[in-house]
Design an enzyme around this catalytic site. Structure first.
Site, mmCIF file in Angstrom:
data_model
loop_
_atom_site.group_PDB
_atom_site.id
_atom_site.type_symbol
_atom_site.label_atom_id
_atom_site.label_comp_id
_atom_site.label_asym_id
_atom_site.label_seq_id
_atom_site.Cartn_x
_atom_site.Cartn_y
_atom_site.Cartn_z
ATOM 1 C CG ASP A 1 -14.185 -37.881 -25.381
ATOM 2 O OD1 ASP A 1 -14.790 -37.108 -26.145
ATOM 3 O OD2 ASP A 1 -14.065 -37.662 -24.164
ATOM 4 C CB SER B 1 -18.859 -25.405 -25.132
ATOM 5 O OG SER B 1 -19.260 -26.527 -25.878
ATOM 6 N N GLY C 1 -7.590 -30.346 -33.091
ATOM 7 C CA GLY C 1 -8.542 -30.978 -32.174
ATOM 8 C C GLY C 1 -10.003 -30.804 -32.535
ATOM 9 N NE ARG D 1 2.713 -32.315 -14.338
ATOM 10 C CZ ARG D 1 1.909 -31.299 -14.086
ATOM 11 N NH1 ARG D 1 2.319 -30.059 -14.298
ATOM 12 N NH2 ARG D 1 0.692 -31.499 -13.634
ATOM 13 C CB THR D 2 2.816 -37.824 -12.539
ATOM 14 O OG1 THR D 2 2.585 -36.436 -12.290
ATOM 15 C CG2 THR D 2 3.006 -38.569 -11.239
ATOM 16 C CB ALA E 1 -8.295 -36.273 -22.060
ATOM 17 C CE LYS F 1 -14.901 -35.250 -21.327
ATOM 18 N NZ LYS F 1 -13.943 -35.474 -22.406
ATOM 19 C CB SER G 1 -20.989 -28.842 -27.699
ATOM 20 O OG SER G 1 -19.720 -29.434 -27.568
ATOM 21 C CB THR H 1 -16.878 -30.970 -21.311
ATOM 22 O OG1 THR H 1 -15.503 -30.775 -21.611
ATOM 23 C CG2 THR H 1 -17.509 -29.661 -20.866
ATOM 24 C CE LYS I 1 -2.298 -38.829 -13.061
ATOM 25 N NZ LYS I 1 -2.639 -37.389 -12.934
HETATM 26 P P1 ATR Z 1 -8.248 -34.559 -18.202
HETATM 27 O O1 ATR Z 1 -9.457 -35.186 -17.590
HETATM 28 O O2 ATR Z 1 -8.567 -33.432 -19.151
HETATM 29 O O3 ATR Z 1 -7.318 -35.552 -18.813
HETATM 30 P P2 ATR Z 1 -6.589 -34.463 -15.874
HETATM 31 O O4 ATR Z 1 -7.114 -35.780 -15.457
HETATM 32 O O5 ATR Z 1 -6.443 -33.388 -14.842
HETATM 33 O O6 ATR Z 1 -7.482 -33.814 -17.011
HETATM 34 O O7 ATR Z 1 -5.177 -34.717 -16.600
HETATM 35 C C1 ATR Z 1 -4.373 -33.667 -17.051
HETATM 36 C C2 ATR Z 1 -3.145 -34.249 -17.749
HETATM 37 O O8 ATR Z 1 -2.314 -33.191 -18.212
HETATM 38 C C3 ATR Z 1 -2.271 -35.113 -16.833
HETATM 39 O O9 ATR Z 1 -1.648 -36.109 -17.610
HETATM 40 C C4 ATR Z 1 -1.247 -34.083 -16.338
HETATM 41 O O10 ATR Z 1 -0.028 -34.629 -15.904
HETATM 42 P P3 ATR Z 1 0.145 -35.151 -14.358
HETATM 43 O O11 ATR Z 1 -0.493 -36.498 -14.331
HETATM 44 O O12 ATR Z 1 1.596 -35.191 -14.142
HETATM 45 O O13 ATR Z 1 -0.567 -34.144 -13.504
HETATM 46 C C5 ATR Z 1 -1.027 -33.298 -17.589
HETATM 47 N N1 ATR Z 1 -0.503 -31.960 -17.323
HETATM 48 C C6 ATR Z 1 -1.192 -30.923 -16.800
HETATM 49 N N2 ATR Z 1 -0.384 -29.834 -16.714
HETATM 50 C C7 ATR Z 1 0.825 -30.212 -17.209
HETATM 51 C C8 ATR Z 1 2.073 -29.538 -17.406
HETATM 52 N N3 ATR Z 1 2.239 -28.251 -17.093
HETATM 53 N N4 ATR Z 1 3.100 -30.241 -17.954
HETATM 54 C C9 ATR Z 1 2.950 -31.538 -18.295
HETATM 55 N N5 ATR Z 1 1.793 -32.234 -18.124
HETATM 56 C C10 ATR Z 1 0.755 -31.583 -17.594
#
Ligand code: ATR
Length: 287
Positions: free
Chosen positions: A103, A15, A253, A162-163, A142, A65, A17, A61, A166
């Site tokens: 954030d 980090s 970032g 990806r999903t 995030a 969170k 920070s 972090t 969600k």
């Molecule tokens: P954070 O709190 O940092 O946002 P999180 O809640 O675990 O962490 O979310 C991770 C995000 O990255 C999700 O949108 C996840 O997609 P899914 O909802 O489908 O899991 C996305 N993510 C993580 N790995 C990925 C990958 N290999 N390809 C595409 N999306 C990915």
């Protein structure tokens, strides 16, 4: 007595920070310290008991969170909406521990600076985003803060994840906005793209969108598409490199990291660190 702050996370050893906040404490000659607080997930509840005795504030972090809210007295409204706390502070008058989220504000300020707009941070004027299409990649914690930011600024929100379910839930939960799977990028012509997935963090060779997405977004435009990555390690992620090669303007970032930290610092101390101690050196506005 030295006031103690820190960043609660796991892993947290890389980090930036502590460097950021300690620099600002030194600048204002405040007797305070900011340290790494390495807290594995199964130790959070025990850790929080001792922490509240010894510290007066903290950043939070990954992966805490959402979970940290359980150990606080008050969750501020924004943090409740996005279900993510990134800043803790103890109200000196009441002794109550608050969780808030900076954030979303850091992201809006980073976009403003990254887009080369002059902005008075205190004014919170984000009208430059009104009606602009913001394509948000991701639907986790995030992303929820980024979606809130886009809605706050009255941007047109599109969430791709990806999903897909969600993404739909996130867009709907924040009062509307279109949603889809990552592969549906070609249906959109965004003005701004924000990566809030963790892609690129664990694997620096991975990207959330294929390289052709960026040339598609740039086609027939007279103004650039701005692309911001919440991943800042590495700073120039593969996604930003590909977007930049296609002519997009990229925002690394570290800018958002500094600006969300600045908001936390203001909450803790009531002081605004000067711009030259806040903005990373490699952004367009430094030119
Ligand atoms: P954070 O709190 O940092 O946002 P999180 O809640 O675990 O962490 O979310 C991770 C995000 O990255 C999700 O949108 C996840 O997609 P899914 O909802 O489908 O899991 C996305 N993510 C993580 N790995 C990925 C990958 N290999 N390809 C595409 N999306 C990915």
């Amino acid at each position: 007595m030295t006031k103690r702050y820190g960043v609660i996370g796991y892993p947290v050893k890389h980090s930036q920070s502590p460097e950021i906040h300690n620099r600002w404490f030194r600048h204002f000659k405040i007797d305070a310290s900011y340290e790494l607080l390495v807290v594995p997930p199964d130790n959070l509840s025990k850790f929080m008991i001792g922490f509240k005795e010894t510290h007066v504030g903290a950043s939070v972090t990954i992966p805490h969170k959402e979970a940290v809210g359980r150990y606080l007295d008050v969750i501020d409204p924004v943090a409740a909406v996005v279900r993510a706390v990134n800043t803790l502070y103890c109200d000196e008058k009441t002794g109550k521990w608050h969780g808030t989220n900076t954030d979303w504000l850091g992201a809006l300020q980073a976009l403003s600076f990254g887009m080369g707009l002059t902005m008075d941070l205190a004014a919170r004027d984000f009208s430059f985003l009104r009606g602009k299409q913001v394509l948000l990649l991701g639907a986790g914690g995030a992303a929820r803060a980024m979606a809130y930011a886009a809605r706050f600024a009255a941007a047109e929100l599109v969430v791709l994840n990806r999903t897909k379910a969600k993404a739909e839930a996130l867009a709907k939960g924040l009062g509307g906005g279109r949603a889809g799977g990552l592969s549906e990028f070609a249906n959109f012509r965004p003005d701004i793209v924000i990566n809030a997935t963790s892609v690129g963090l664990a694997n620096p060779h991975a990207t959330p969108l294929p390289p052709e997405a960026w040339s598609h977004f740039m086609r027939d435009r007279s103004t650039p598409v701005y692309v911001m990555d919440m991943v800042f390690n590495p700073l120039h992620t593969k996604m930003l490199k590909e977007a930049g090669a296609a002519g997009c303007q990229t925002i690394t970032g570290d800018l958002m990291l500094s600006l969300q930290a600045r908001e936390a610092f203001c909450i803790w101390t009531g002081l605004n660190p000067p711009e030259e101690l806040v903005l990373p050196k490699n952004q367009p506005h430094d030119a």
